[in-house]
Motif scaffolding. Structure first.
Motif, PDB file in Angstrom:
ATOM      1  N   GLN A 208      65.598  24.717 -38.966  1.00 28.32           N
ATOM      2  CA  GLN A 208      64.305  24.046 -39.018  1.00 28.32           C
ATOM      3  C   GLN A 208      63.983  23.579 -37.596  1.00 28.32           C
ATOM      4  OE1 GLN A 208      62.329  23.799 -41.804  1.00 28.32           O
ATOM      5  NE2 GLN A 208      63.878  25.119 -42.743  1.00 28.32           N
ATOM      6  N   ASP A 222      59.989  32.497 -36.561  1.00 29.99           N
ATOM      7  CA  ASP A 222      58.658  31.996 -36.205  1.00 29.99           C
ATOM      8  C   ASP A 222      57.544  32.947 -36.599  1.00 29.99           C
ATOM      9  OD1 ASP A 222      59.550  29.643 -34.877  1.00 29.99           O
ATOM     10  OD2 ASP A 222      59.890  30.761 -33.020  1.00 29.99           O
ATOM     11  N   ASP A 224      56.229  34.371 -39.207  1.00 27.14           N
ATOM     12  CA  ASP A 224      55.294  34.055 -40.302  1.00 27.14           C
ATOM     13  C   ASP A 224      54.315  32.944 -39.911  1.00 27.14           C
ATOM     14  OD1 ASP A 224      56.422  35.988 -41.848  1.00 27.14           O
ATOM     15  OD2 ASP A 224      57.493  34.627 -43.189  1.00 27.14           O
ATOM     16  N   SER A 225      54.823  31.933 -39.221  1.00 25.66           N
ATOM     17  CA  SER A 225      53.971  30.768 -38.906  1.00 25.66           C
ATOM     18  C   SER A 225      53.138  30.982 -37.649  1.00 25.66           C
ATOM     19  CB  SER A 225      54.828  29.513 -38.773  1.00 25.66           C
ATOM     20  OG  SER A 225      55.833  29.680 -37.796  1.00 25.66           O
ATOM     21  N   PHE A 226      53.622  31.745 -36.675  1.00 30.24           N
ATOM     22  CA  PHE A 226      52.918  31.908 -35.408  1.00 30.24           C
ATOM     23  C   PHE A 226      52.033  33.149 -35.367  1.00 30.24           C
ATOM     24  CE2 PHE A 226      55.838  28.717 -34.022  1.00 30.24           C
ATOM     25  CZ  PHE A 226      55.296  28.149 -32.886  1.00 30.24           C
TER      26      PHE A 226
END
Length: 228
Positions: A208, A222, A224-226
């Motif tokens: 995390q 990262d 998926d989120s970036f």
């Protein structure tokens, strides 16, 4: 793990990789903005989870329980299921002195773990019971550079630079740098770190991240989120 610490680990890894004459592929050096701009051409990199991977297994103590990885190439599970095509993967790892990668096995992946340079690599081994679960009383047989090697439950193999061990599903293993840092090669069948790591003790595969600074480069966790 703080993003600033992730960035530090990346920089330290870059130095060690260069020291041993290894070169990472071009996508390793993309900034987050460049990665985003190249995304239409880089879908395979994202889908195959290729790139930087730094984990403390969710425990917050990277120097004691952690691992640096870079996935250089990764095949397609559909090819593996069909029995032809890109059925392989390759990673570069760094195991720091006495830094544990905890006891685990895989459902699908068979892998060669190769000491590419540095200190000796300690690999602790156990076998499985009839259901493929960890068995503290079970030994087994592994191949070390093409030569069969019987191991007792809990035996620790010491791989010197240039030596390797082949691990198959059901071969439970933990490893660490014995007396120093180790550069490790991993050649395996198609790899999916999201589903194919079975740990002896409940533990997370990915860290995390606390975003205290901007990322130096994106981690595979990262994407998926970036990017998406």
């Amino acid at each position: 793990m703080k993003r600033s610490r992730v960035n530090e680990i990346m920089a330290e890894a870059e130095e060690m990789i260069l020291e041993f004459g290894f070169r990472l592929p071009p996508f390793a050096w993309w900034s987050p903005a460049e990665f985003r701009a190249r995304l239409p051409q880089a879908q395979r990199v994202v889908e195959a989870q290729m790139g930087w991977d730094i984990t403390d297994y969710g425990q917050g103590d990277f120097d004691t329980l952690g691992l640096f990885l870079f996935t250089l190439r990764n095949g397609d599970l559909r090819d593996l299921q069909a029995g032809h095509g890109m059925t392989y993967a390759e990673k570069l790892l760094i195991s720091k002195k006495d830094q544990i990668s905890p006891m685990h096995t895989h459902i699908i992946k068979a892998e060669d773990i190769i000491n590419r340079g540095g200190a000796n690599l300690a690999v602790e081994l156990y076998g499985s019971d009839d259901q493929g679960q960890f068995d503290e009383t079970a030994g087994g047989i592994v191949m070390c550079d093409g030569v069969p090697r019987h191991f007792e439950p809990g035996e620790v193999l010491m791989l010197r630079p240039g030596e390797s061990v082949t691990l198959r599903p059901g071969d439970w293993h933990a490893f660490w740098g014995a007396g120093g840092d180790v550069l490790i090669g991993e050649v395996s069948t198609v790899n999916d770190d999201r589903t194919d790591n079975i740990f002896r003790d409940p533990i997370g595969r990915f860290s995390q991240i606390e975003e205290d600074v901007a990322p130096r480069h994106l981690l595979v966790s990262d994407y998926d989120s970036f990017l998406l």
